[in-house]
Design a protein around this motif. Structure first.
Motif, PDB file in Angstrom:
ATOM      1  N   LEU A   7      44.653  11.778  43.967  1.00 34.28           N
ATOM      2  CA  LEU A   7      43.832  11.164  45.009  1.00 34.28           C
ATOM      3  C   LEU A   7      43.000  12.193  45.757  1.00 34.28           C
ATOM      4  O   LEU A   7      41.824  11.982  46.036  1.00 34.28           O
ATOM      5  N   CYS A   8      43.602  13.330  46.106  1.00 35.75           N
ATOM      6  CA  CYS A   8      42.963  14.272  47.020  1.00 35.75           C
ATOM      7  C   CYS A   8      42.286  15.453  46.319  1.00 35.75           C
ATOM      8  O   CYS A   8      41.572  16.208  46.963  1.00 35.75           O
ATOM      9  N   ARG A  11      44.996  20.834  45.902  1.00 37.05           N
ATOM     10  CA  ARG A  11      45.447  21.158  47.257  1.00 37.05           C
ATOM     11  C   ARG A  11      46.515  22.229  47.221  1.00 37.05           C
ATOM     12  O   ARG A  11      47.215  22.403  46.228  1.00 37.05           O
ATOM     13  N   GLY A  60      49.688  15.236  53.001  1.00 31.59           N
ATOM     14  CA  GLY A  60      48.383  14.741  52.565  1.00 31.59           C
ATOM     15  C   GLY A  60      48.422  13.233  52.489  1.00 31.59           C
ATOM     16  O   GLY A  60      48.739  12.574  53.474  1.00 31.59           O
ATOM     17  N   CYS A  61      48.150  12.696  51.298  1.00 32.14           N
ATOM     18  CA  CYS A  61      47.975  11.252  51.168  1.00 32.14           C
ATOM     19  C   CYS A  61      49.280  10.481  51.127  1.00 32.14           C
ATOM     20  O   CYS A  61      49.284   9.264  51.204  1.00 32.14           O
ATOM     21  N   GLY A  62      50.414  11.176  50.976  1.00 31.33           N
ATOM     22  CA  GLY A  62      51.691  10.473  50.957  1.00 31.33           C
ATOM     23  C   GLY A  62      52.112   9.990  49.586  1.00 31.33           C
ATOM     24  O   GLY A  62      53.129   9.310  49.461  1.00 31.33           O
ATOM     25  N   ALA A  63      51.352  10.323  48.545  1.00 32.01           N
ATOM     26  CA  ALA A  63      51.681   9.852  47.199  1.00 32.01           C
ATOM     27  C   ALA A  63      52.767  10.719  46.559  1.00 32.01           C
ATOM     28  O   ALA A  63      52.855  11.915  46.816  1.00 32.01           O
ATOM     29  N   TRP A  64      53.589  10.061  45.734  1.00 29.29           N
ATOM     30  CA  TRP A  64      54.481  10.800  44.845  1.00 29.29           C
ATOM     31  C   TRP A  64      53.719  11.063  43.559  1.00 29.29           C
ATOM     32  O   TRP A  64      53.110  10.146  43.011  1.00 29.29           O
ATOM     33  N   ARG A  86      47.778   1.760  43.505  1.00 29.31           N
ATOM     34  CA  ARG A  86      47.093   1.772  44.802  1.00 29.31           C
ATOM     35  C   ARG A  86      46.314   3.055  45.019  1.00 29.31           C
ATOM     36  O   ARG A  86      46.612   4.083  44.439  1.00 29.31           O
ATOM     37  N   LYS A  87      45.294   2.970  45.869  1.00 28.37           N
ATOM     38  CA  LYS A  87      44.511   4.160  46.188  1.00 28.37           C
ATOM     39  C   LYS A  87      44.454   4.361  47.680  1.00 28.37           C
ATOM     40  O   LYS A  87      44.313   3.446  48.406  1.00 28.37           O
TER      41      LYS A  87
END
Lengths: 87, 181
Positions: A7-8, A11, A60-64, A86-87
């Motif tokens: 997503l990001c 990083r 960051g975005c909280g994604a695993w 989801r995005k």
């Protein structure tokens, strides 16, 4: 070390929390038996080469994400969202 | 009747000017956290567009100039500066929950580079780009609002720490420049 969050983008490692081997995603059935559960919880191969790890982009975005990484060359060759929808 | 005095998150700590960098508080009257229910992102985006003229932002983007929609995590965004319509989403009023500081000046990126691991170069992080990241030891958001300006936001409880960290970084930058002269 930099990780490519799907997503990001790329990083810094400081933004991520390391969980462990991606085996954690393949939870055995409740009645799978003690050996399957023992494997799932405790037994890991110590691989020299490509491994798949779970990282949490917690700052960051909280994604695993599932990161493919080489323990010999330290090359990070890719990452996928664990929850792809989801995005 | 008791008259209450509204205090902004940074209160009288701001504005400040240090060297080439200025720190100013950004006050946004209304902020609503929006997390669309599963599979509802398109419907939420359409409803937002109809109500306030901007849709649900793509990851790492902040859109709009009057009312804004700022992405703030996977499947999450903040609707800022407008009241949020009824949406197929979890909506939480976060007005007053955020401390937002505008860092402006020639050295703005250099000052922030002392606090965040984010790549802030203009070629990578353009106007309208936003990111959830670390600011010192705090998690927060950074948004580029212009060629030499950024908006840095953290939860309100950390406002004083944010001002302190930004001030320290700006003073260090300024001290470095003046001592090298």
């Amino acid at each position: 070390m930099r990780l490519p969050c799907p997503l990001c983008g790329e990083r810094d490692r400081r933004e991520f929390y390391y969980q462990g081997h991606a085996t954690m995603l393949d939870r055995p059935a409740r009645d799978a038996g003690i050996d399957a559960w023992d494997d799932y919880l405790h037994n890991r191969d110590n691989i020299a080469g490509e491994v798949e790890d779970l990282w949490h982009h917690e700052a960051g975005c909280g994604a695993w994400i599932k990161v493919t990484r080489n323990t010999v060359t330290h090359e990070v060759s890719g990452a996928k969202l664990v929850n792809g929808a989801r995005k | 009747m008791v008259k209450l005095i509204a205090n902004t998150p940074c209160g009288d700590l701001l504005p400040r000017a240090i060297g080439t960098v200025s720190l100013d508080e950004v006050i946004v009257d209304q902020i609503t956290f929006v997390a669309p229910f599963n599979g509802q992102q398109k419907a939420v985006s359409d409803a937002l567009k109809a109500a306030i003229g901007i849709g649900f932002p793509a990851p790492n983007r902040c859109i709009g100039t009057g009312p804004r929609a700022m992405w703030c995590g996977m499947g999450q965004a903040l609707v800022m500066g407008a009241s949020c319509p009824d949406l197929a989403a979890q909506c939480v009023d976060q007005s007053d929950a955020w401390a937002i500081v505008k860092v402006h000046g020639v050295d703005a990126a250099a000052v922030l580079a002392r606090l965040t691991p984010l790549d802030l170069r203009a070629s990578e992080f353009k106007r309208g780009h936003t990111a959830r990241t670390l600011i010192g030891h705090m998690t927060g958001g950074i948004t580029r609002s212009g060629a030499q300006s950024f908006e840095v936001m953290v939860m309100r409880s950390m406002a004083a720490t944010l001002v302190h960290e930004l001030t320290q970084a700006a003073e260090n930058m300024h001290g470095r420049e003046t001592s090298l002269r």
